[in-house]
Structures are given as C-alpha cells and as structure tokens.
Design a protein around this motif. Structure first.
Motif, PDB file in Angstrom:
ATOM      1  N   TYR A 172      -0.379  20.359   4.982  1.00  0.00           N
ATOM      2  CA  TYR A 172      -1.597  20.032   5.717  1.00  0.00           C
ATOM      3  C   TYR A 172      -1.787  18.518   5.792  1.00  0.00           C
ATOM      4  CZ  TYR A 172      -6.429  20.102   7.293  1.00  0.00           C
ATOM      5  OH  TYR A 172      -7.574  19.914   8.025  1.00  0.00           O
ATOM      6  N   GLU A 173      -1.613  17.898   4.624  1.00  0.00           N
ATOM      7  CA  GLU A 173      -1.778  16.450   4.533  1.00  0.00           C
ATOM      8  C   GLU A 173      -0.784  15.720   5.447  1.00  0.00           C
ATOM      9  OE1 GLU A 173      -1.794  15.339   0.451  1.00  0.00           O
ATOM     10  OE2 GLU A 173      -0.953  13.366   0.922  1.00  0.00           O
TER      11      GLU A 173
ATOM     12  N   ARG B  50       8.161   6.874   8.906  1.00  0.00           N
ATOM     13  CA  ARG B  50       7.406   6.268   7.808  1.00  0.00           C
ATOM     14  C   ARG B  50       7.052   7.301   6.754  1.00  0.00           C
ATOM     15  NH1 ARG B  50       3.145   1.805   9.931  1.00  0.00           N
ATOM     16  NH2 ARG B  50       4.566   0.716  11.327  1.00  0.00           N
TER      17      ARG B  50
ATOM     18  N   MET C 258       0.826  -1.211   0.000  1.00  0.00           N
ATOM     19  CA  MET C 258       0.000   0.000   0.000  1.00  0.00           C
ATOM     20  C   MET C 258       0.864   1.267   0.000  1.00  0.00           C
ATOM     21  SD  MET C 258      -3.402   0.536   2.006  1.00  0.00           S
ATOM     22  CE  MET C 258      -4.369   1.979   2.153  1.00  0.00           C
ATOM     23  N   TYR C 259       2.022   1.200   0.735  1.00  0.00           N
ATOM     24  CA  TYR C 259       2.932   2.348   0.700  1.00  0.00           C
ATOM     25  C   TYR C 259       3.397   2.619  -0.726  1.00  0.00           C
ATOM     26  CZ  TYR C 259       3.177   2.280   5.772  1.00  0.00           C
ATOM     27  OH  TYR C 259       2.857   2.341   7.100  1.00  0.00           O
TER      28      TYR C 259
ATOM     29  N   PHE D 268     -11.061  16.000  11.676  1.00  0.00           N
ATOM     30  CA  PHE D 268     -10.830  17.445  11.603  1.00  0.00           C
ATOM     31  C   PHE D 268     -11.921  18.105  10.792  1.00  0.00           C
ATOM     32  CE2 PHE D 268      -6.711  15.340  12.107  1.00  0.00           C
ATOM     33  CZ  PHE D 268      -6.327  15.892  13.321  1.00  0.00           C
TER      34      PHE D 268
ATOM     35  N   LEU E  37      -3.249  -0.125   8.682  1.00  0.00           N
ATOM     36  CA  LEU E  37      -1.928  -0.477   8.153  1.00  0.00           C
ATOM     37  C   LEU E  37      -0.851   0.092   9.076  1.00  0.00           C
ATOM     38  CD1 LEU E  37      -0.431  -1.607   5.528  1.00  0.00           C
ATOM     39  CD2 LEU E  37      -0.228   0.787   4.895  1.00  0.00           C
TER      40      LEU E  37
ATOM     41  N   VAL F 228      -1.996  15.968   8.972  1.00  0.00           N
ATOM     42  CA  VAL F 228      -3.050  14.997   9.279  1.00  0.00           C
ATOM     43  C   VAL F 228      -2.439  13.618   9.515  1.00  0.00           C
ATOM     44  CG1 VAL F 228      -5.049  13.763   8.340  1.00  0.00           C
ATOM     45  CG2 VAL F 228      -4.862  16.241   8.033  1.00  0.00           C
ATOM     46  N   MET F 229      -1.484  13.245   8.645  1.00  0.00           N
ATOM     47  CA  MET F 229      -0.892  11.911   8.760  1.00  0.00           C
ATOM     48  C   MET F 229      -0.155  11.734  10.090  1.00  0.00           C
ATOM     49  SD  MET F 229       0.333  11.515   4.836  1.00  0.00           S
ATOM     50  CE  MET F 229       0.059   9.912   4.123  1.00  0.00           C
TER      51      MET F 229
ATOM     52  N   ARG G 223       0.879   6.802  -6.630  1.00  0.00           N
ATOM     53  CA  ARG G 223      -0.206   7.738  -6.945  1.00  0.00           C
ATOM     54  C   ARG G 223       0.193   9.169  -6.613  1.00  0.00           C
ATOM     55  NH1 ARG G 223      -5.292   4.636  -4.398  1.00  0.00           N
ATOM     56  NH2 ARG G 223      -5.145   2.670  -5.540  1.00  0.00           N
ATOM     57  N   ASN G 224       0.940   9.335  -5.534  1.00  0.00           N
ATOM     58  CA  ASN G 224       1.378  10.682  -5.184  1.00  0.00           C
ATOM     59  C   ASN G 224       2.218  11.303  -6.296  1.00  0.00           C
ATOM     60  OD1 ASN G 224       0.174  11.257  -2.733  1.00  0.00           O
ATOM     61  ND2 ASN G 224       1.714  10.106  -1.586  1.00  0.00           N
TER      62      ASN G 224
ATOM     63  N   LEU H 133       0.624   4.141  -2.628  1.00  0.00           N
ATOM     64  CA  LEU H 133       0.498   5.521  -2.173  1.00  0.00           C
ATOM     65  C   LEU H 133       1.565   6.394  -2.834  1.00  0.00           C
ATOM     66  CD1 LEU H 133      -1.002   7.366  -0.284  1.00  0.00           C
ATOM     67  CD2 LEU H 133       0.457   6.611   1.593  1.00  0.00           C
TER      68      LEU H 133
ATOM     69  N   ARG I  93       0.102  12.781  -8.955  1.00  0.00           N
ATOM     70  CA  ARG I  93      -0.812  13.860  -8.587  1.00  0.00           C
ATOM     71  C   ARG I  93      -0.542  15.083  -9.416  1.00  0.00           C
ATOM     72  NH1 ARG I  93      -0.701  13.855  -2.115  1.00  0.00           N
ATOM     73  NH2 ARG I  93      -1.970  15.716  -2.162  1.00  0.00           N
TER      74      ARG I  93
ATOM     75  N   VAL J 270      -5.094  10.731  -2.551  1.00  0.00           N
ATOM     76  CA  VAL J 270      -4.846   9.749  -3.606  1.00  0.00           C
ATOM     77  C   VAL J 270      -5.355   8.352  -3.244  1.00  0.00           C
ATOM     78  CG1 VAL J 270      -2.870  10.960  -4.587  1.00  0.00           C
ATOM     79  CG2 VAL J 270      -2.502   9.286  -2.773  1.00  0.00           C
ATOM     80  N   LEU J 271      -5.907   8.222  -2.027  1.00  0.00           N
ATOM     81  CA  LEU J 271      -6.441   6.913  -1.647  1.00  0.00           C
ATOM     82  C   LEU J 271      -7.964   6.931  -1.735  1.00  0.00           C
ATOM     83  CD1 LEU J 271      -4.261   5.953   1.461  1.00  0.00           C
ATOM     84  CD2 LEU J 271      -3.900   5.375  -0.941  1.00  0.00           C
TER      85      LEU J 271
END
Ligand SMILES: Nc1ncnc2c1ncn2[C@@H]1O[C@H](COP(=O)(O)OP(=O)(O)O)[C@@H](O)[C@H]1O
Ligand SMILES: [Mg+2]
Lengths: 405, 228
Positions: free
Chosen positions: A294-295, A308, A1-2, B92, B112, A298-299, A8-9, A5, A12, B100-101
């Motif tokens: 921002y993203e 990670r 999945m990483y 939030f 995960l 959140v992570m 896809r990033n 991810l 973008r 992207v997910l």
C-alpha cells in the motif's frame, strides 16, 4: 533523507531486521573461521614440506626424481653455481647428497635417510638449528652427524656416542663408517623425525665414495610467486639432457592434490551455509516487499519514480548486509588473530593419530585477507541477486491494485 | 477560466469476474481552474475509478483524459509518474503518509522528489503545516497523529508540490464529524485564498454541502451536475 528513510524503515521491524543482520554476522563468522582454519592448515602443510624441506625449486640430474639413487648424482660445479646465482630472485642455493643407509648402535639396527648438506646453508633454508634439542650443530667439515630425535630414541643413542653406518656408495662401492653423534634434532614431520641423519657434505661424499657429487640443489627464492619464472629461466640456462629443474608444484604433487580435494569439500560446506542464510535473507526481502504494498502504491501515486523506490529498497538491503558483514568481520578478526598466534594444539591421543598421517598436530589459523574479502563478496553478491525480487516486484507493481488491498 | 481536466467518453470495464463490471460509462467531465468540486454517489458508483483515471493512476478502457491540454491516456508509465509529481496533488482515504517520517518530513518528501533544495523544502513544509494548523505536530510521526491530523498533513503534502489541482478520494471517510468539518473548512479556505483547485469524492451529506459544484454518479454514469 533517503538514507534516513532507509535507516528508519530497517528498524520498523526490529526483530526481523536484527535476525537478518545477525544471521549474516553468524554466517560470516562461521565462514571466516572455517576458511581461516583450512587455509592455515594448507599453508602450514606447504611450508612444512616446501619451505622447510624441498625448497621451492630443485635441480637434479635428469631422471633422479623418478629414480632416487646415488648413481643419479651430478657435479654442481662453479660454472653451474654461478649461472644459478645470477638469476634474479634466487636467494640461496642449498646442495644436498641424499641416500639411504643402515644404522647400527649396540644391538639396534634401523634403516635411515642420510642428508649430506652444507650445514650453514641448510640452516638458512630450513632453520634446522632451532630444532636441536640436544648437543651442538655440525661444522662445515664436521666428521660427525646430527640425528633425528625419533631415530635416536629408537637406537637408544646419545650425543657423544658413535653410530655405525653401512650402505652402498656411488657405482656400487662399499660404504661403511663410524660417525660420532653431535646433536639431536626434533622434526615436526614424523617421517623425517624417524629417519633423518644430517652429515656435512664432505663427510657424505667420502662415505658414499662420491667426491664432488650431489643429488640435488634446493633453491630458496624471494617469493613463491616467482617459482614459474625462475624455473623457466633455469631451464634455458642448463643442459636439459643432463639436468632436470622442478618447481614446488611438481615436488609435492600429492600434497597439492589432497589440499585441492579438501579445499573443494570446504567450499561445498560454505555454499551450503550460504544457501541456508540466503533463504533467511530472501524471506526478509519477501516480507519487506509484501507488507508495504500500500505504502509503495502511495509513493508511486504521488510521483516517486520506480527507480528511486527500487534504489530505496536496495539501500535498505545493503545497509542490513553491510551491518551484518562488518559485524561478522569485526568479531572474527580478533578471534582469528588470537588463534593465529595461539594455534589450537591437539590432545595427546588425537595428535598421535594426526601425526601418523605426516601432518603436524597443531591447527594454525590463517589471517589471509582473502578470507574476509571473499565472505564479504559472497554475501554481497547474494544480497544483490536476492534483491532482484523486490526490484522486480516494484517494477511490476500497479498503483491502483496495490492500493486496493 | 482555463480548463484543467477534460474527460471525454471515459469508460472503464473490469473483467476480473465472469460478468464484466462497467465501472464507468462514457463519462464526459471537465474541471475548470479554481473549482471546489465534489464527486458524489453511493458506494460502488465509480467515484474512485473516476478519480484514479483523472489522476493518471489508472487507464480508461476507452475514451481519453486531457490535463491542461495534454493527453495523458497513452502516456508512458515513467512519464506519467513525473507528470503526477509536477501537476497533481493526491489525498487518499487513509494511510497517506510514510509511517517512518515525521509530519514535516512527509511534506518535505514530495519536494525532495521534485529536487527542490533543502532550504526551500523546509520553509514551505512549515508554512503549509501552519496553514493546516499542524505546526505543533510537525515532529510527530503519523502513528502519533489522529486520523484528522493525518489527513491535514496529507493535504499539506498535496499542496507542497504546487500542483495544478488536488484530487482527494473520500478524504473524510474515516473521520468523525468535527474533524470532517475542520478538514473541509481548511480545504475551502485554501481554495478561496490561493485559487487551488480541489476535486474530491464523498458520500457524506455534510461534505457535499460545502462543495461549490456537485457531480453525481450513479452506476458509472453522471446523472446530475450542479454548480451553486
Ligand atoms: N480493480 C477492480 N476489479 C474489479 N472490479 C472493480 C475494481 N475496482 C472497482 N471495481 C468495481 O467497480 C465499481 C466501481 O467501484 P469504485 O470506483 O471503487 O466505486 P466507489 O469509489 O464509488 O465506491 C464497483 O462495482 C467495484 O466493485
Ligand atoms: Mg471509493
């Protein structure tokens, strides 16, 4: 999945990622092209003078290399021959008696360079037979000569004609003789092509009144890498007061020096190229990090460890780098392979100018693996160094602040 | 019932400007398991600051925060991240999801991070999406979802890690009234069925009406605390 991810990033911002990937591709392609051309030319130059002329190792009478006169000749007797042949890695020993002479045919006179050789062994070292453009090669005890093409042209002499040679022999003896021309040989190096006369060794020894004497033994060895070892072994086997042993580095020092100089300028060019590309890559990394504050916040907030997140960014950067490098190599490989087998030949005008420097007027391309791996390393190292920025910025990031923006 | 969150004399002063901003003044607050609590008050009263400190996203200037008896005030950054992952669910105001997910991948992602195995992740992700009435949008990316749908996925993600409680900072601020009601009803339902603890902030009267406990902040101090 990483991996998903990361992948896809990357897409973008398709345009930006494509530009980054293609700029790497372009850099690799250009760098491979440049290096292949340079290394190819160096190998050719070394081959021309070492593989096809001096041999990798030479043995002379002590002092011959600084004073190349016929009086500095020596007897290559059986004991010495056996010692030389016994050394591991020595494939062939090629004796030569070399000196100068005046040549005369009808009303043309010119200075020339006589090479008294063992015709068969000489051919094994230098493939001279392949360069014959007219006539047949010398026999082992031939009393004729083989003439370089340029010299023959100057003298207006043909196969079957007889050339007069006049020189000074061993210890001041008079040297004079008439030699029928057996064949014409075309050398790629202009200096050779304008001056060389091949003679069977017995004829040369007779001409120079130097029975059993030679001025050098050139050695063909299994691989150039063994040069130093064999030189050392030879030195331990011969009397160094009488004989000198030299490896090819010492035989063509000027050539190596000019190659080294050219190589440095080539490398400087490469670094400039990398610098330019590096700025582009850095710009991408900068924006990748800035626009996702921002993203990232959140992570980190929901519990993704910084390590990670850093790994994810490095993965994205690595994928782009691998794509760029792989594409660059994939494009340059067929291109360089083509030029390796179909070297660029200079136009007539340029060719003349280049040949006057003693260099063959073709551009052979090298396919040395190092060319490709070095570009790959360089780009990867650069990507890793530059990715320090996003890694550092994630390390410093404060969740609350990055999410307030 | 056990105390989940206990804030003692929590103050927060921002020194960014010439005049220091007292965002929180000696706030005492404790939250019990199973609560459905709203932190309310006008904009700028300190709701976000309080929730950030309760959730271990920010450090108080003074005072301390204990979660299930563990003092998180001086916890190391990396430990705090792991603590949040295992104990706290976050929702939030907006842009909660990784763009992207897909919806289901977003819910899976937090599991995960917890190193749950694939089978369990997928099963739970779909189960939670179903609960949030988002099953039909499971394979859509956030950009293809409405604000209300995105927030429902965010709640599903917050629940996915099986946290001790969920903090939601103005989860409905960007939603229309229908979506707001829908999201609150779903949250209330989960609170009731699964005893999941919710603490959310709002300045929307309709949202306040759904809360079981109302903590009112004014200029960084608690001025009223009503349980219904
Ligand atoms: N990072 C910060 N730097 C400076 N002042 C801040 C910061 N975060 C919040 N504040 C101030 O603290 C006060 C409380 O803000 P906040 O907690 O966001 O209130 P609310 O969420 O209730 O609108 C406000 O006056 C705000 O301007
Ligand atoms: Mg707020």
């Amino acid at each position: 999945m990483y991996l998903t991810l990361a992948w896809r990033n990357i897409w973008r911002n398709k345009r930006r990622s494509l530009i980054t990937v293609f700029s790497i591709t372009f850099a690799v392609l250009l760098a491979c092209f440049m290096r292949s051309m340079q290394l190819g030319a160096y190998a050719r130059m070394i081959d021309n003078s070492v593989r096809f002329y001096t041999g990798y190792i030479q043995i002379h009478k002590s002092g011959y290399w600084t004073d190349k006169v016929i009086d500095n000749s020596f007897n290559y007797d059986l004991t010495l021959q056996n010692k030389v042949k016994a050394i591991e890695g020595v494939i062939l020993d090629v004796p030569r008696l070399e000196s100068f002479t005046l040549t005369s045919f009808r009303n043309q006179i010119k200075g020339a360079f006589v090479m008294g050789v063992d015709p068969q062994r000489e051919n094994e070292l230098t493939n001279v037979k392949d360069k014959i453009v007219e006539g047949g090669y010398l026999n082992q005890d031939d009393d004729g000569i083989a003439l370089a093409e340029g010299l023959a042209e100057y003298l207006k002499i043909k196969v079957g004609d007889t050339l007069t040679l006049l020189s000074q022999g061993y210890h001041g003896a008079n040297a004079a003789g008439l030699f029928p021309v057996r064949c014409i040989i075309k050398f790629s190096l202009p200096q050779q092509n304008n001056s060389v006369i091949y003679m069977a060794l017995p004829s040369a020894q007779w001409f120079y009144a130097a029975p059993d004497l030679i001025t050098s033994v050139s050695l063909l060895i299994d691989t150039p890498d063994n040069t130093d070892r064999i030189v050392a072994e030879l030195k331990s086997h011969v009397n160094l007061d009488e004989l000198e042993v030299m490896g090819w580095h010492d035989l063509v020092p000027d050539l190596l020096q000019s190659i080294e100089l050219d190589n440095i300028s080539g490398k400087v060019m490469l670094w400039i190229l990398y610098l330019v590309i590096g700025f582009g890559m850095f710009g991408t990394y900068l924006m990748m990090t800035a626009e996702r504050q921002y993203e990232f916040g959140v992570m980190l907030a929901i519990g993704m460890r910084r390590m990670r997140l850093q790994a994810l960014i490095v993965l994205e950067i690595s994928i782009m780098t691998i794509l760029g490098v792989a594409q660059g190599i994939a494009l340059s490989l067929p291109l360089l392979t083509y030029f390796h087998y179909h070297p660029i030949v200079y136009g007539k005008e340029a060719a003349k100018a280049i040949e006057s420097f003693g260099v063959e007027a073709i551009y052979p391309f090298s396919l040395d693996l190092v060319i490709f791996t070095n570009q790959a390393y360089a780009i990867f190292i650069m990507a890793i160094i530059l990715s320090a920025y996003p890694v550092w910025s994630i390390y410093r990031m404060k969740v609350v602040e990055s999410m307030r923006a | 019932m056990a105390t989940l969150i206990k804030a003692t004399q929590v103050s927060k002063i921002y020194h960014k400007t010439v005049v220091p901003v007292h965002a929180l003044n000696k706030v005492d607050l404790s939250i019990e398991e199973g609560e459905f609590t709203a932190i309310v008050g006008p904009s700028g009263c300190g709701k976000t600051t309080l929730l950030n400190i309760l959730g271990g996203l920010d450090h108080p200037t003074s005072g301390k925060v204990e979660i299930t008896g563990i003092d998180i005030t001086n916890m190391k950054d990396s430990d705090l991240i792991d603590f949040r992952l295992q104990n706290i669910g976050f929702v939030f105001q907006a842009y909660n999801l990784i763009p992207v997910l897909t919806a289901v991948e977003n819910v899976e992602f937090i599991m995960l991070l917890q190193r749950k195995d694939k089978k369990e992740r997928i099963a739970r992700a779909y189960e939670l999406l179903e609960k949030m009435s988002m099953l039909d949008k499971a394979d859509n990316r956030p950009g293809e979802l409405s604000g209300g749908q995105q927030q429902r996925v965010a709640v599903a993600r917050a629940l996915a890690s099986k946290p001790r409680f969920i903090l939601a900072d103005e989860p409905t601020a960007n939603l229309d009234s229908a979506s707001t009601a829908n999201l609150l009803d779903l949250m209330a339902q989960i609170n009731k069925e699964q005893k999941a603890t919710f603490v959310f902030s709002t300045h929307d009267q309709r949202v306040m009406d759904k809360a079981k406990r109302l903590v009112t902040l004014l200029d960084g101090s608690i001025v009223s605390d009503i349980t219904r």
